[in-house]
Design a protein around this motif. Structure first.
Motif, PDB file in Angstrom:
ATOM      1  N   SER A  31      17.395   4.093 -49.290  1.00 24.20           N
ATOM      2  CA  SER A  31      16.949   2.723 -49.138  1.00 24.20           C
ATOM      3  C   SER A  31      16.155   2.487 -47.935  1.00 24.20           C
ATOM      4  N   HIS A  32      16.272   3.082 -46.666  1.00 26.08           N
ATOM      5  CA  HIS A  32      15.434   2.695 -45.686  1.00 26.08           C
ATOM      6  C   HIS A  32      14.208   3.484 -45.844  1.00 26.08           C
ATOM      7  N   ASP A  33      13.859   4.376 -46.481  1.00 32.32           N
ATOM      8  CA  ASP A  33      12.762   4.903 -46.530  1.00 32.32           C
ATOM      9  C   ASP A  33      11.776   3.896 -47.352  1.00 32.32           C
ATOM     10  N   LEU A  34      12.191   3.951 -48.525  1.00 30.07           N
ATOM     11  CA  LEU A  34      11.653   2.946 -49.464  1.00 30.07           C
ATOM     12  C   LEU A  34      11.332   1.622 -48.930  1.00 30.07           C
ATOM     13  N   ALA A  35      12.060   1.180 -47.981  1.00 26.48           N
ATOM     14  CA  ALA A  35      11.842   0.038 -47.285  1.00 26.48           C
ATOM     15  C   ALA A  35      10.767  -0.071 -46.462  1.00 26.48           C
ATOM     16  N   ALA A  36      10.728   1.137 -45.779  1.00 27.26           N
ATOM     17  CA  ALA A  36       9.720   1.419 -44.711  1.00 27.26           C
ATOM     18  C   ALA A  36       8.389   1.607 -45.082  1.00 27.26           C
ATOM     19  N   ARG A  37       8.136   2.147 -46.410  1.00 19.35           N
ATOM     20  CA  ARG A  37       7.022   2.269 -47.041  1.00 19.35           C
ATOM     21  C   ARG A  37       6.420   1.076 -47.432  1.00 19.35           C
TER      22      ARG A  37
ATOM     23  N   THR B 175      -3.738  -0.483 -53.717  1.00 20.98           N
ATOM     24  CA  THR B 175      -2.293  -0.196 -54.228  1.00 20.98           C
ATOM     25  C   THR B 175      -1.149   0.325 -53.148  1.00 20.98           C
ATOM     26  N   ILE B 176      -1.822   0.843 -52.275  1.00 18.91           N
ATOM     27  CA  ILE B 176      -0.746   1.511 -51.453  1.00 18.91           C
ATOM     28  C   ILE B 176      -0.639   0.644 -50.126  1.00 18.91           C
ATOM     29  N   PRO B 177       0.424   0.379 -49.575  1.00 23.77           N
ATOM     30  CA  PRO B 177       0.624  -0.310 -48.265  1.00 23.77           C
ATOM     31  C   PRO B 177       0.131   0.460 -47.073  1.00 23.77           C
ATOM     32  N   LEU B 178      -0.311  -0.316 -46.147  1.00 22.51           N
ATOM     33  CA  LEU B 178      -0.785   0.197 -44.906  1.00 22.51           C
ATOM     34  C   LEU B 178       0.084   0.213 -43.775  1.00 22.51           C
ATOM     35  N   ASN B 179      -0.043   1.007 -42.544  1.00 19.50           N
ATOM     36  CA  ASN B 179       0.742   0.855 -41.409  1.00 19.50           C
ATOM     37  C   ASN B 179      -0.310   0.709 -40.415  1.00 19.50           C
ATOM     38  N   VAL B 180      -0.135  -0.314 -39.633  1.00 26.29           N
ATOM     39  CA  VAL B 180      -0.856  -0.776 -38.497  1.00 26.29           C
ATOM     40  C   VAL B 180      -0.363  -0.913 -37.058  1.00 26.29           C
ATOM     41  N   PRO B 181      -1.020  -1.118 -36.055  1.00 27.81           N
ATOM     42  CA  PRO B 181      -0.231  -1.455 -34.966  1.00 27.81           C
ATOM     43  C   PRO B 181      -0.048  -2.818 -34.868  1.00 27.81           C
ATOM     44  N   SER B 182       1.119  -3.216 -34.016  1.00 27.17           N
ATOM     45  CA  SER B 182       1.693  -4.637 -34.100  1.00 27.17           C
ATOM     46  C   SER B 182       0.557  -5.673 -33.900  1.00 27.17           C
ATOM     47  N   TRP B 183      -0.491  -5.218 -33.133  1.00 24.18           N
ATOM     48  CA  TRP B 183      -1.588  -6.380 -32.480  1.00 24.18           C
ATOM     49  C   TRP B 183      -2.500  -6.522 -33.929  1.00 24.18           C
ATOM     50  N   VAL B 184      -2.386  -5.686 -34.871  1.00 21.24           N
ATOM     51  CA  VAL B 184      -3.194  -5.921 -35.851  1.00 21.24           C
ATOM     52  C   VAL B 184      -2.674  -6.640 -37.091  1.00 21.24           C
ATOM     53  N   PHE B 185      -3.260  -8.017 -37.424  1.00 17.11           N
ATOM     54  CA  PHE B 185      -2.503  -8.539 -38.624  1.00 17.11           C
ATOM     55  C   PHE B 185      -3.092  -8.110 -39.821  1.00 17.11           C
ATOM     56  N   LEU B 186      -2.016  -7.838 -40.846  1.00 18.79           N
ATOM     57  CA  LEU B 186      -2.122  -6.994 -41.828  1.00 18.79           C
ATOM     58  C   LEU B 186      -1.655  -8.017 -43.101  1.00 18.79           C
ATOM     59  N   GLU B 187      -2.685  -8.276 -43.894  1.00 15.93           N
ATOM     60  CA  GLU B 187      -2.297  -8.833 -45.360  1.00 15.93           C
ATOM     61  C   GLU B 187      -2.457  -8.085 -46.399  1.00 15.93           C
ATOM     62  N   GLU B 188      -1.590  -7.968 -47.383  1.00 17.41           N
ATOM     63  CA  GLU B 188      -1.650  -7.126 -48.589  1.00 17.41           C
ATOM     64  C   GLU B 188      -1.488  -7.964 -49.732  1.00 17.41           C
ATOM     65  N   TYR B 189      -2.178  -7.430 -50.721  1.00 17.20           N
ATOM     66  CA  TYR B 189      -2.120  -8.123 -51.980  1.00 17.20           C
ATOM     67  C   TYR B 189      -2.287  -7.144 -53.056  1.00 17.20           C
ATOM     68  N   ASP B 190      -1.495  -7.001 -54.045  1.00 17.06           N
ATOM     69  CA  ASP B 190      -1.591  -6.006 -55.022  1.00 17.06           C
ATOM     70  C   ASP B 190      -1.560  -6.853 -56.380  1.00 17.06           C
ATOM     71  N   MET B 191      -2.792  -6.752 -57.188  1.00 20.70           N
ATOM     72  CA  MET B 191      -2.810  -7.632 -58.308  1.00 20.70           C
ATOM     73  C   MET B 191      -1.917  -7.154 -59.328  1.00 20.70           C
ATOM     74  N   ILE B 192      -1.459  -5.742 -59.299  1.00 21.56           N
ATOM     75  CA  ILE B 192      -0.473  -5.316 -60.378  1.00 21.56           C
ATOM     76  C   ILE B 192       0.767  -5.955 -60.373  1.00 21.56           C
ATOM     77  N   THR B 193       1.251  -6.204 -58.998  1.00 15.76           N
ATOM     78  CA  THR B 193       2.498  -7.031 -58.849  1.00 15.76           C
ATOM     79  C   THR B 193       2.314  -8.390 -59.624  1.00 15.76           C
ATOM     80  N   SER B 194       1.181  -9.151 -59.474  1.00 17.52           N
ATOM     81  CA  SER B 194       1.054 -10.391 -60.018  1.00 17.52           C
ATOM     82  C   SER B 194       1.348 -10.063 -61.747  1.00 17.52           C
TER      83      SER B 194
END
Ligand SMILES: NC(=O)c1ccc[n+]([C@@H]2O[C@H](COP(=O)([O-])OP(=O)(O)OC[C@H]3O[C@@H](n4cnc5c(N)ncnc54)[C@H](O)[C@@H]3O)[C@@H](O)[C@H]2O)c1
Ligand SMILES: NC(=O)c1ccc[n+]([C@@H]2O[C@H](COP(=O)([O-])OP(=O)(O)OC[C@H]3O[C@@H](n4cnc5c(N)ncnc54)[C@H](O)[C@@H]3O)[C@@H](O)[C@H]2O)c1
Lengths: 207, 207
Positions: A31-37, B175-194
DNA sequence: GTGGTATTGTTAATTAATTAACATTGGTGT
DNA sequence: ACACCAATGTTAATTAATTAACAATACCAC
């Protein structure tokens, strides 16, 4: 099954992430792996899965393939659901592109446009019909979901037509909000909102 | 000013709706009218406006022009903020199209791509630079926000580069979530989810 | 002017969503 | 075999978001 909209959204995201796992030959996931992604917490994942009644093989994590299927039984319809895109411009083509070659319960079966350059051609993998034929095609092909990507001024009329022709769900990417009868599910997304939100928090972080 | 993300989103929506009002020569608007146009409640509107400290001329509703300005002072940056689109495919062009001809604090000043057919051309109103020049251009043009619309496989690397080159906010449509440093604001939107969310509730409504 | 009314700003209450806490479980290593 | 451990499922607590309630206000009709 009654589920909060937020949970449904996450289930969709879980599934996509899990499909990615299959690609990397990862057959079990914690669960924590899926969550982190997905930038959420493990508790949230477990809670969502509890809601749909999925249990893991303890200590090994969730069986990826099994969980994908389980999510499918919850969020997918039993038989396939037909989708149309109305307005096959830049955004419409982008959305259509996503469906191309994908196998799922959601079938993109038509697009509609008024541009003579486009009608009766196959664009981004889907046939474009003239807007005038919407009634016939929507009824013939049993279209249940409409994705609206026409210029804003036409959106209202298009939505009314779509509802009249039997659509039960609308995804509106237009900049103007629509009104639909209560039995039609409406989801709206305006990218400008997202962009301005990013700008706001960037500004705040810089202060 | 510290505001919940949800409120910021709505402020952006209020402003767009209010601009529409100006178009229809409507110079004052009541909270419940504004609310109805956005499918929310009047209380929510009033509460949001309270948070930003706006008061209406009683009994006449909100002064549209004034409120637009007030929202601007809250959510816009003082001076303009430069934006780039990375990956000027279908989705990228759709987003670029929105900026065309718009006057706001957000300036779309560049796009980047790897496709030789595209680079060094003006596409949807914005010059497309080669991906290889990203470092130089991003620094020269002082780009603060990146909108990522490249194919999913490249998204991770692109995001890392963008951050390295000084970007402070990312809007990820991949479609894939990103990882960024804390000082960068990240907004993600995936239309497939909608789309899948709509499908789910359509299914549920039909049962 | 005065009474009635529609609309606001704001506090309090409610509801929704997330997170924390923890007992339970089955595998692992010794 | 047994103690330990890592991870789960679930209940309870917390936090966030929305809605209800209502006093205050300014306009309008008369
Ligand atoms: N189309 C959709 O509905 C949809 C839905 C969800 C997500 N997305 C995502 O949006 C993204 C873009 O979709 P699209 O339909 O516009 O695809 P597209 O193929 O039309 O556009 C992608 C563009 O990125 C460019 N590119 C490739 N590698 C690059 C690099 N390293 N640097 C800069 N540019 C590069 C390509 O040349 C192309 O112009 C994809 O990640 C897709 O998964 C799209
Ligand atoms: N591009 C963005 O970033 C962005 C952001 C927010 C909202 N939107 C909205 O998305 C919508 C589409 O944007 P786009 O960039 O793809 O525009 P576009 O002009 O490229 O595409 C619009 C398409 O709709 C077709 N069309 C026009 N009238 C029609 C009708 N009555 N019936 C059927 N088809 C019709 C046009 O022929 C065209 O093909 C617009 O409403 C836009 O405001 C776009």
């Amino acid at each position: 099954m009654k589920l909060p909209g937020k949970t449904v959204e996450r289930l969709s995201e879980y599934r996509r992430t899990l499909m990615g796992c299959l690609g990397e030959k990862k057959n079990f996931i914690f669960s924590h792996d899926l969550a982190a992604r997905l930038h959420i917490t493990a508790v949230q994942v477990r809670r969502d899965l509890m809601l749909i009644g999925y249990s893991s093989v303890q200590r090994k994590g969730y069986d990826v393939k099994e969980l994908i299927e389980k999510i499918g039984t919850v969020i997918d319809s039993d038989d396939s659901m037909n989708v149309a895109i109305i307005g096959i411009g830049n955004l419409g083509r982008a959305v259509a592109g996503y469906f191309k070659g994908k196998r799922s319960k959601l079938n993109l079966v038509a697009s509609f446009d008024t541009d003579p350059q486009k009608i009766n051609k196959v664009i981004s993998g889907v046939k474009c019909y003239p807007h005038n034929d919407m009634e016939k095609i929507m009824k013939d092909l049993n279209i249940r979901i409409a994705i609206i990507t026409v210029p804003p001024d036409y959106a209202k009329d298009i939505a009314e037509e779509a509802v009249r022709f039997g659509v039960k769900g609308i995804l509106n990417f237009t900049t103007i909000p629509l009104n639909v009868p209560s039995w039609v599910f409406l989801e709206e997304y305006d990218m400008i909102t997202s962009i301005e939100k990013v700008a706001f928090f960037v500004k705040e972080n810089m202060i």
